[in-house]
Design an enzyme around this catalytic site. Structure first.
Site: not given
Ligand SMILES: [Zn+2]
Length: 356
Positions: A46, A73, A76
């Site tokens: 990420c 997240c 990502c």
């Molecule tokens: Zn991430």
């Protein structure tokens, strides 16, 4: 409750931590990590996240992370990891289809057969395999031709074996495909280009070599220079090229696979050998991690029960360690017999597969 200092130590000792620090794209899909202070989890590569080791927690996949009350997240999208993995499996499965088709399938036909958009499929294919599907098909065609030229009595016979029709048209095409005329090829030329690099894995040094068709050698040892010598002896005619920085990601991916064979290599293999060797190697690939066969059982599997010695010879000639799992063949009494890359490595591989 572990204290932060202890937790930081544990994290730093975990090999996955260095993948996170390096944003190693080859680790993508192998695990995710959570940040306990934000409650968010990410892919290893990420780009947004900077996390302190005491706050990082590793999880096998997104469902494990979500069981630990972490949220994916938004940058990502680690919860979509399986979509990427599925696409890569699709691409690997597509390779033999492309190769056996009488005509190179069109971009749209390939995309339609996979249910992925044409543009996306081609971009991913190129990123993952290193060639576009059409280039891949051409490379395969060139290989078939080289093999036919190596094995046939005459050039005309080779043309027929390789599936070319009229030899007049073929001659022009073959020169283009081979990068030289068939007769100069038969005189000893070979423009096969093989990239290679040496990296580290849990078993020591690992040399990974890749032709235009896929991984053609995985060699294990203690000493990089003897691995390179071994490579040169196996591919005397090829043009060996040291891999560039991008290629190190292939090496990292293969090293990750050797450390954990159950995850699958997910890269096409360029398997070279006689028809008999290929039969043995194919049967080896059917032995799942954690299982073993004796040489006699393996000989039975390929319907050549009397060819036990030849089967052992084919195992010893294998150039692609672990991906063609010749370490899963043992003596009839269960004892370990020889291993091209050292009996200790064989033992370590079998033990880790049994425990996995
Ligand atoms: Zn991430």
């Amino acid at each position: 409750m572990t204290n932060p200092e202890q937790q930081a130590k544990t994290t730093c000792a975990d090999p996955r931590w260095s993948a996170v620090l390096n944003r190693d794209i080859s680790a993508d899909g192998r695990f995710v990590y959570g940040v306990i202070t934000t409650g968010i989890y990410c892919r290893p590569n990420c780009p947004s996240c900077v996390v302190r080791p005491e706050n990082a927690r590793f999880h096998a996949d997104s469902s494990a992370a979500e069981n630990a009350d972490l949220r994916p997240c938004k940058r990502c999208h680690p919860d979509q990891a399986s979509a990427q993995g599925r696409l890569r499996k699709t691409i690997v499965a597509l390779c033999p289809v492309i190769v056996t088709a009488p005509q190179v399938p069109s971009q749209d036909a390939l995309a339609a057969s996979t249910g992925v958009s044409s543009h996306h499929l081609h971009r991913q294919f190129k990123e993952f395999i290193g060639l576009r599907p059409r280039q891949y098909a051409k490379a395969r065609q060139a290989r078939r031709l080289r093999e036919a030229l190596d094995q046939s009595e005459t050039i005309t016979a080779a043309l027929n074996t390789a599936g070319y029709g009229s030899s007049g048209r073929f001659y022009a095409e073959s020169t283009q495909v081979l990068g030289m005329t068939p007769s100069s090829y038969r005189a000893g030329g070979d423009d096969t280009r093989i990239q290679f690099a040496v990296g580290d894995c849990s078993l020591g040094a690992i040399l990974v070599a890749q032709s235009e068709l896929g991984i053609c050698a995985i060699l294990l040892g203690d000493d990089p220079s003897s691995l390179l010598q071994d490579l040169q002896q196996r591919f005397t005619k090829a043009h060996l090229v040291p891999g560039d920085a991008d290629y190190m990601q292939v090496v990292a991916r293969v090293a990750g696979f050797v450390d954990n064979p159950a995850q699958g290599i997910n890269l096409p293999l360029d398997i070279r050998g006689t028809a008999f060797q290929q039969r043995v190697w194919l049967a080896l690939r059917d032995i799942p991690p954690g299982k073993t066969l004796s040489y006699a059982q393996l000989a039975q599997r390929i319907d050549s029960p009397r060819a036990v010695r030849a089967v052992a010879g084919a195992c010893a000639a294998n150039a692609i360690a672990v991906a063609i799992p010749c370490h899963r063949v043992v003596r009839s009494d269960g004892g370990l017999s020889g291993y091209r890359w050292g009996i200790e490595r064989k033992r370590a591989l079998l033990n880790s597969e049994r425990d996995a």
